[in-house]
Design a protein around this motif. Structure first.
Motif, PDB file in Angstrom:
ATOM      1  N   THR A 131      40.386 -16.391 -74.841  1.00  0.00           N
ATOM      2  CA  THR A 131      41.741 -16.269 -75.759  1.00  0.00           C
ATOM      3  C   THR A 131      42.846 -16.585 -74.893  1.00  0.00           C
ATOM      4  N   PHE A 132      44.010 -16.621 -75.669  1.00  0.00           N
ATOM      5  CA  PHE A 132      45.280 -16.503 -75.108  1.00  0.00           C
ATOM      6  C   PHE A 132      45.710 -15.412 -74.131  1.00  0.00           C
ATOM      7  N   ASP A 133      45.393 -14.377 -74.915  1.00  0.00           N
ATOM      8  CA  ASP A 133      45.489 -12.885 -74.056  1.00  0.00           C
ATOM      9  C   ASP A 133      44.716 -12.949 -72.843  1.00  0.00           C
ATOM     10  N   LYS A 134      43.476 -13.297 -73.100  1.00  0.00           N
ATOM     11  CA  LYS A 134      42.797 -13.465 -71.835  1.00  0.00           C
ATOM     12  C   LYS A 134      43.270 -14.345 -70.741  1.00  0.00           C
ATOM     13  N   ILE A 135      43.805 -15.371 -71.049  1.00  0.00           N
ATOM     14  CA  ILE A 135      44.541 -16.432 -70.194  1.00  0.00           C
ATOM     15  C   ILE A 135      45.512 -15.736 -69.830  1.00  0.00           C
ATOM     16  N   ARG A 136      46.398 -15.285 -70.397  1.00  0.00           N
ATOM     17  CA  ARG A 136      47.473 -14.582 -69.757  1.00  0.00           C
ATOM     18  C   ARG A 136      47.281 -13.324 -68.822  1.00  0.00           C
ATOM     19  N   SER A 137      46.207 -12.722 -69.108  1.00  0.00           N
ATOM     20  CA  SER A 137      45.867 -11.594 -68.133  1.00  0.00           C
ATOM     21  C   SER A 137      45.422 -12.206 -66.891  1.00  0.00           C
ATOM     22  N   LYS A 138      44.505 -13.186 -67.031  1.00  0.00           N
ATOM     23  CA  LYS A 138      43.939 -13.812 -65.900  1.00  0.00           C
ATOM     24  C   LYS A 138      44.865 -14.442 -64.886  1.00  0.00           C
ATOM     25  N   LEU A 139      45.992 -15.134 -65.600  1.00  0.00           N
ATOM     26  CA  LEU A 139      46.874 -15.634 -64.807  1.00  0.00           C
ATOM     27  C   LEU A 139      47.852 -14.705 -63.795  1.00  0.00           C
ATOM     28  N   ILE A 140      48.250 -13.553 -64.622  1.00  0.00           N
ATOM     29  CA  ILE A 140      48.851 -12.441 -63.997  1.00  0.00           C
ATOM     30  C   ILE A 140      48.202 -11.911 -62.980  1.00  0.00           C
ATOM     31  N   GLU A 141      47.004 -11.566 -63.254  1.00  0.00           N
ATOM     32  CA  GLU A 141      45.831 -11.033 -62.315  1.00  0.00           C
ATOM     33  C   GLU A 141      45.805 -12.160 -60.956  1.00  0.00           C
ATOM     34  N   ASP A 142      45.893 -13.350 -61.157  1.00  0.00           N
ATOM     35  CA  ASP A 142      45.375 -14.313 -60.117  1.00  0.00           C
ATOM     36  C   ASP A 142      46.893 -14.372 -59.397  1.00  0.00           C
ATOM     37  N   TRP A 143      47.983 -14.310 -59.798  1.00  0.00           N
ATOM     38  CA  TRP A 143      49.266 -14.295 -59.269  1.00  0.00           C
ATOM     39  C   TRP A 143      49.283 -13.169 -58.413  1.00  0.00           C
ATOM     40  N   SER A 144      48.842 -11.960 -58.932  1.00  0.00           N
ATOM     41  CA  SER A 144      49.351 -10.684 -58.084  1.00  0.00           C
ATOM     42  C   SER A 144      48.189 -10.752 -56.983  1.00  0.00           C
ATOM     43  N   LEU A 145      47.351 -11.522 -56.956  1.00  0.00           N
ATOM     44  CA  LEU A 145      46.293 -11.812 -55.796  1.00  0.00           C
ATOM     45  C   LEU A 145      46.844 -12.542 -54.597  1.00  0.00           C
TER      46      LEU A 145
END
Length: 147
Positions: A131-145
């Motif tokens: 979903t869009f919410d999951k995409i946004r969460s994953k993007l934020i998580e990937d960027w923090s890594l």
């Protein structure tokens, strides 16, 4: 003759996509402190020189003000440089524009094309059923890594 048509056709596709975004949004898609003034720039979130295969995707283009484009997206007006954190901001805002458009019943964007842009641009494996919410969460998580 066939080889000469390739770049011409691709440039046409990029110009057409750019024009669609230019006409769709009167304001910047990214509402931040630099969003004051006219939104005149259509920015490739993932640069067209590095990612020609997604350069004509509407999902890779975002409408910005001149200040956002030349000071934030490309620090110090250097179009060969990308601010990675601002790139994330652009992706998050674009996801909201796409989601809003889809919810309005417009047939401009595709969540699958947005995922394609992300997968190619980040060289990452994002499942197709997000979903869009999951995409946004994953993007934020990937960027923090990667920070």
């Amino acid at each position: 003759k066939e080889l000469e048509r390739g770049p011409v056709v691709e440039n046409y596709r990029i110009q057409k996509a750019t024009r669609i975004i230019q006409e769709k949004y009167s304001r910047s898609e990214l509402q931040d402190q630099w969003a004051r003034g006219a939104a005149l720039c259509v920015h490739h979130i993932f640069p067209k020189q590095e990612f020609p295969e997604i350069s004509a995707y509407l999902e890779n283009l975002i409408k910005l003000t001149v200040q956002q484009h030349m000071e934030k997206a490309h620090p110090n007006h250097n179009t060969r440089q990308i601010d990675k954190n601002y790139q994330l901001d652009c992706l998050l805002s674009k996801s909201q524009s796409i989601e809003k458009s889809i919810n309005l019943g417009e047939f401009l964007y595709s969540i699958n094309d947005f995922l394609c842009v992300i997968k190619i641009g980040l060289n990452a494996n994002y499942p197709n059923n997000l979903t869009f919410d999951k995409i946004r969460s994953k993007l934020i998580e990937d960027w923090s890594l990667t920070a």
